[in-house]
Enzyme design. Structure first.
Site, PDB file in Angstrom:
ATOM      1  N   GLU A 273       0.835  -1.209   0.000  1.00 32.68           N
ATOM      2  CA  GLU A 273       0.000   0.000   0.000  1.00 32.68           C
ATOM      3  C   GLU A 273       0.871   1.262   0.000  1.00 32.68           C
ATOM      4  OE1 GLU A 273      -3.531   1.957   2.821  1.00 32.68           O
ATOM      5  OE2 GLU A 273      -2.167   0.444   3.630  1.00 32.68           O
ATOM      6  N   LYS A 330      -9.590   2.453  -2.916  1.00 31.11           N
ATOM      7  CA  LYS A 330     -10.091   1.902  -1.652  1.00 31.11           C
ATOM      8  C   LYS A 330     -11.443   2.530  -1.324  1.00 31.11           C
ATOM      9  CE  LYS A 330      -8.640   1.323   3.187  1.00 31.11           C
ATOM     10  NZ  LYS A 330      -7.580   1.622   4.178  1.00 31.11           N
ATOM     11  N   CYS A 384      -5.550  -2.695   2.812  1.00 29.21           N
ATOM     12  CA  CYS A 384      -5.391  -2.569   4.264  1.00 29.21           C
ATOM     13  C   CYS A 384      -6.660  -2.955   5.026  1.00 29.21           C
ATOM     14  CB  CYS A 384      -4.948  -1.147   4.596  1.00 29.21           C
ATOM     15  SG  CYS A 384      -4.434  -0.918   6.317  1.00 29.21           S
TER      16      CYS A 384
END
Length: 518
Positions: A273, A330, A384
């Site tokens: 990430e 995301k 994440c």
């Protein structure tokens, strides 16, 4: 023979014991993995509920159990505030108490509600506590970190999540603990009750025996594609420092280009990430160089992008030759970390998100998407925090062949947080029967099979790369088909049966009173 008396637990002892039971339950979390102590603590929590007075004091007992559980297991929450201790360190104790105390309110409500049910309060608590854990996973964007059922990850019962999901496993865990808690004598005179003890032991036997039967065998990986996971090990306080950015950037380029003698070239290379230190629209030269170094391999890289003033936490997929094949943003963002709820209020207090790159933080993406990796199959990207949510994984447009998580766990220190995040990635793999590829900035990067086993890993706080065979998908699980709906239906039906039994009891008591008066 004297009449048995209810056990009189001193008032001063109840709340400290409840706190201790919660801490014992929290010991199941990684890296401690003491599931046996956690289960004893859970049995103790049900026993304490029986001897606690009704009403507010029952709620206090539940809140203290939750405070001990969340406060102990989620102590890592102070780590993000200490990355810039001079600026945000003062928030750390408020963050810990706010998180633990806030999540404990779900449990307090469950204890309070169950205490309103005379005679069947323990059964009501099993239902209410399960409902509270479900609510914790969905309310206010949800935070299902450390569900009680996760205590079984080190042992076979965890495989039940492939059938009943994490909330179903939590329900059966509560049921076993409640039966054993009821079996413990709550009276000064009188023997333990045998039937609940036998039933509780039976539930445990089914959990362990069934979990063993559900565990898939190891797969033959000969001839499977090779994946490479990169772990640059950039501590968060150094990750964006101007003199260190080129160091970590070059380190990952070197890992990408590495060709060990005699080893097959990778088919897929995965960066963590926000690993590329520039915005997507500024990264043309870097992506071109990266593609040349990767050769014939596809590359997944984490970075940020900006579009008309909105910032996104992004994953980009490049094909051989530098073609940008897919961009995924995301969509499940971290409150107070990646965006600020009520940002106008907090901006007046000069409080900004820890990871914010623009006022109010990142913008949410459109939702789950699939990456087409050609011969490797389709992958569901998870950035994440998204791997914490079972529903996010289930909401994929179609069943993928793998789960792919990129993450930066440097925010969460080097003790419990990264290991707990890894644990939840393993559970997502079991739920879906799919392999998980996990590239983490500081670790733990791992290749996980559909049974949740870690096949290969890079240790925490170690720079390097990992080449491993990609496991194939396993069975299509019941949970991947039906999700949490069966648990919701079960809770609804059992609650209806409980209410019906209570109404019947009240009717019988009313008839008895009328008969005695007559």
């Amino acid at each position: 023979m004297p009449e048995p008396r209810l056990f009189a637990l001193p008032r001063w002892a109840r709340l400290p014991l409840a706190l201790g039971a919660g801490v014992a339950m929290g010991s199941a979390a990684a890296p401690w993995d003491m599931w046996y102590l956690a289960f004893v603590g859970l049995v103790g929590a049900f026993w304490l509920f029986q001897v606690a007075p009704r009403g507010v004091q029952a709620a206090g007992t539940g809140w203290m159990v939750g405070l001990g559980y969340f406060g102990f297991s989620m102590g890592w929450i102070v780590e993000p505030f200490m990355v810039d201790a001079a600026e945000t360190g003062w928030m750390a104790p408020f963050g810990l108490f706010g998180l633990a105390g806030g999540l404990a309110l779900f449990w307090a409500l469950a204890f309070w509600g169950a205490a309103q049910v005379p005679r069947r309060g323990v059964a009501a608590l099993v239902l209410a506590w399960t409902a509270a854990e479900l609510a914790r996973g969905y309310v206010l964007t949800g935070f299902p970190w450390g569900l009680v059922g996760y205590m079984w990850l080190p042992v076979s019962p965890v495989q039940w999540v492939s059938v009943v999901g994490p909330y179903g496993l939590t329900f059966f865990t509560f049921s076993a603990a409640a039966l054993l808690g009821v079996a413990i004598p709550c009276r000064v005179i009188g023997a333990p009750r045998a039937l609940p003890a036998i039933l509780g032991a039976t539930v445990l036997l089914v959990l362990f025996g069934g979990g063993t039967a559900l565990t898939p065998p190891l797969q033959d990986l000969d001839g499977r594609p090779i994946v490479r996971l990169l772990q640059p090990n950039a501590p968060q306080h150094l990750k964006w420092r101007r003199d260190m950015v080129p160091v970590y950037y070059q380190r990952q380029m070197d890992f990408t280009a590495a060709r060990p003698e005699g080893a097959p070239a990778p088919d897929l290379i995965v960066w963590p990430e926000t690993a590329l230190p520039m915005l997507l629209h500024q990264a043309g030269d870097a992506l071109g160089t990266l593609s040349q170094l990767a050769g014939d391999a596809q590359v997944v890289v984490g970075l940020q992008r900006e579009d008309e003033g909105r910032w996104y936490n992004t994953l980009a997929l490049m094909g051989p030759g530098g073609q940008l094949k897919h961009v995924y943003d995301k969509h499940h963002l971290v409150p107070f970390g990646e965006y600020m709820p009520a940002k106008a209020l907090f901006s007046r207090l000069n409080i900004a998100g820890l990871a914010a790159r623009a006022e109010g933080g990142y913008t949410s993406g459109s939702g789950p998407e699939l990456l087409d990796l050609g011969a490797l199959g389709r992958a569901l990207p998870l950035i994440c925090y998204e791997a914490v949510f079972p529903q996010d994984v289930r909401d994929a447009p179609a069943r993928p062949e793998m789960l792919l998580q990129i993450t930066n766990d440097a925010w969460f220190g080097d003790y419990s947080g990264p290991y707990q995040h890894l644990a939840q990635a393993r559970i997502r793999a079991i739920e879906q029967g799919l392999p998980m590829l996990r590239a983490a900035n500081t670790g733990v990067s791992a290749v996980i099979d559909g049974a949740g086993r870690i096949l290969e890993e890079l240790p925490l706080n170690e720079a390097g790369y990992l080449d491993a065979r990609l496991p194939p998908p396993m069975r299509v699980t019941a949970y991947s088909r039906h999700g949490d709906l069966p648990v919701l239906v079960m809770l609804f039906l059992l609650t209806g049966l409980l209410l019906r039994a209570l109404r019947r009891e009240r009717a019988e008591k009313s008839v008895d009173r009328d008969s005695s008066r007559a």
